[in-house]
Enzyme design. Structure first.
Site, PDB file in Angstrom:
ATOM      1  N   TYR A  12       0.813  -1.176   0.058  1.00  7.99           N
ATOM      2  CA  TYR A  12       0.153  -0.019  -0.001  1.00  7.99           C
ATOM      3  C   TYR A  12       0.769   1.203   0.092  1.00  7.99           C
ATOM      4  O   TYR A  12       0.675   2.070  -0.723  1.00  7.99           O
ATOM      5  CB  TYR A  12      -0.930   0.068   1.246  1.00  7.99           C
ATOM      6  CG  TYR A  12      -1.850   1.342   1.194  1.00  7.99           C
ATOM      7  CD1 TYR A  12      -2.821   1.301   0.812  1.00  7.99           C
ATOM      8  CD2 TYR A  12      -1.468   2.469   2.172  1.00  7.99           C
ATOM      9  CE1 TYR A  12      -3.632   2.534   0.763  1.00  7.99           C
ATOM     10  CE2 TYR A  12      -2.300   3.449   2.376  1.00  7.99           C
ATOM     11  CZ  TYR A  12      -3.361   3.716   1.848  1.00  7.99           C
ATOM     12  OH  TYR A  12      -4.283   4.648   1.980  1.00  7.99           O
ATOM     13  N   LYS A  46       1.269   4.171  -3.224  1.00  8.34           N
ATOM     14  CA  LYS A  46       1.219   5.605  -2.858  1.00  8.34           C
ATOM     15  C   LYS A  46       2.547   6.201  -3.316  1.00  8.34           C
ATOM     16  O   LYS A  46       2.518   7.539  -3.799  1.00  8.34           O
ATOM     17  CB  LYS A  46       0.807   5.902  -1.472  1.00  8.34           C
ATOM     18  CG  LYS A  46      -0.727   5.358  -1.004  1.00  8.34           C
ATOM     19  CD  LYS A  46      -1.572   6.086  -1.900  1.00  8.34           C
ATOM     20  CE  LYS A  46      -2.893   5.739  -1.433  1.00  8.34           C
ATOM     21  NZ  LYS A  46      -4.166   6.280  -2.181  1.00  8.34           N
TER      22      LYS A  46
END
Ligand SMILES: NC(=O)c1ccc[n+]([C@@H]2O[C@H](COP(=O)([O-])OP(=O)(O)OC[C@H]3O[C@@H](n4cnc5c(N)ncnc54)[C@H](OP(=O)(O)O)[C@@H]3O)[C@@H](O)[C@H]2O)c1
Length: 237
Positions: free
Chosen positions: A132, A136
């Site tokens: 994750y 990003k």
């Protein structure tokens, strides 16, 4: 300015992710801001909201080029995002959190937008071992290379706000920050859960007079931006 004839103010905005928690707050804020004469949103299904200054464009996000004309605005806001659970796989997650934002940035650069504002996350890091955070971080790195004059990245901690769906992590964070606020003081202030509305207000503030360059705004700064206490890297007195 791209919008010279819009009713109300002179500025124009395009928002991706308007149906989401942050995006919906940002849409309300943009429509309440009379400086924006035109606001367009790209959505994958109809939006139950109408407004004289709003254009809702149902879009195939796998073919964002088909909506390229809507990128001819002053400011683009990207609040897209999903979860791996919702998306079903890491590949599907990457599409929403990485591919679509970068496709949007490419079109925005092509249309000479003034500024691009994207929600990332606390801990974003292109070299992270956590998928994750890495996704990003890669999104941020791509936006940095976009050639758009002013790019602003907003890195919230856990979001607070009402959702239709059940997200246990956010619900626990909401209870903890309400009952044990001292946990998020001192060095842990950076992790304080943040209302989605505050993130939206910070994004609008970031677009008010967007400074040239690439700017990342950590979560604790978003509280100050939303209250108009911070502009760029300067504390306002
Ligand atoms: N949740 C947290 O605690 C947290 C913390 C830090 C950062 N963030 C980041 O903050 C950002 C905003 O979060 P949020 O909670 O406001 O998001 P959200 O409520 O889940 O909304 C996400 C938006 O992205 C759109 N979207 C999702 N999948 C899509 C797809 N396949 N094609 C087109 N559009 C799609 C959604 O449209 P539909 O309505 O059509 O699904 C919605 O408008 C995200 O990037 C998230 O990663 C979240």
């Amino acid at each position: 300015m791209h919008n010279e004839v819009g009713k109300g103010g002179e500025k124009s905005a395009l928002l991706l992710g308007a149906s989401g928690l942050v995006g919906n707050h940002l849409l309300q804020a943009l429509l309440a801001d009379e400086d924006y004469g035109k606001v367009a949103v790209l959505v994958r299904r109809p939006l139950a909201i109408s407004h004289p200054r709003l254009t809702v464009v149902e879009t195939d996000f796998d073919n964002l080029d088909s909506a390229s004309e809507y990128f001819a605005v002053d400011d683009v806001f990207c609040c897209l995002g999903t979860t791996i659970k919702k998306a079903g796989s890491q590949i599907a997650f990457s599409k929403v959190d990485l591919e679509y934002p970068l496709a949007a940035a490419r079109l925005a650069a092509w249309q000479d937008v003034r500024s691009f504002h994207a929600v990332s996350s606390l801990g974003a890091d292109a070299k992270s071992r956590i998928f994750y955070s890495r996704t990003k971080g890669l999104m941020e790195a791509g936006l940095k290379q976009s050639g758009i004059p002013s790019v602003h990245i907003y890195r919230p901690s856990l979001l607070l706000g009402k959702r239709k769906e059940h997200r246990p992590g956010e619900e626990t964070a909401a209870v903890v920050s309400r009952r044990l606020p001292f946990l998020f003081s001192g060095p842990f202030r950076a992790y304080k859960p943040i209302p989605a509305e505050t993130v939206a207000k910070a994004m609008l503030a970031g677009a008010q007079d967007p400074e040239i360059g690439f700017h990342t705004h950590p979560s604790k700064e978003l509280f100050q931006m939303a209250e108009g206490l911070l502009k760029g890297d300067r504390i306002l007195t």
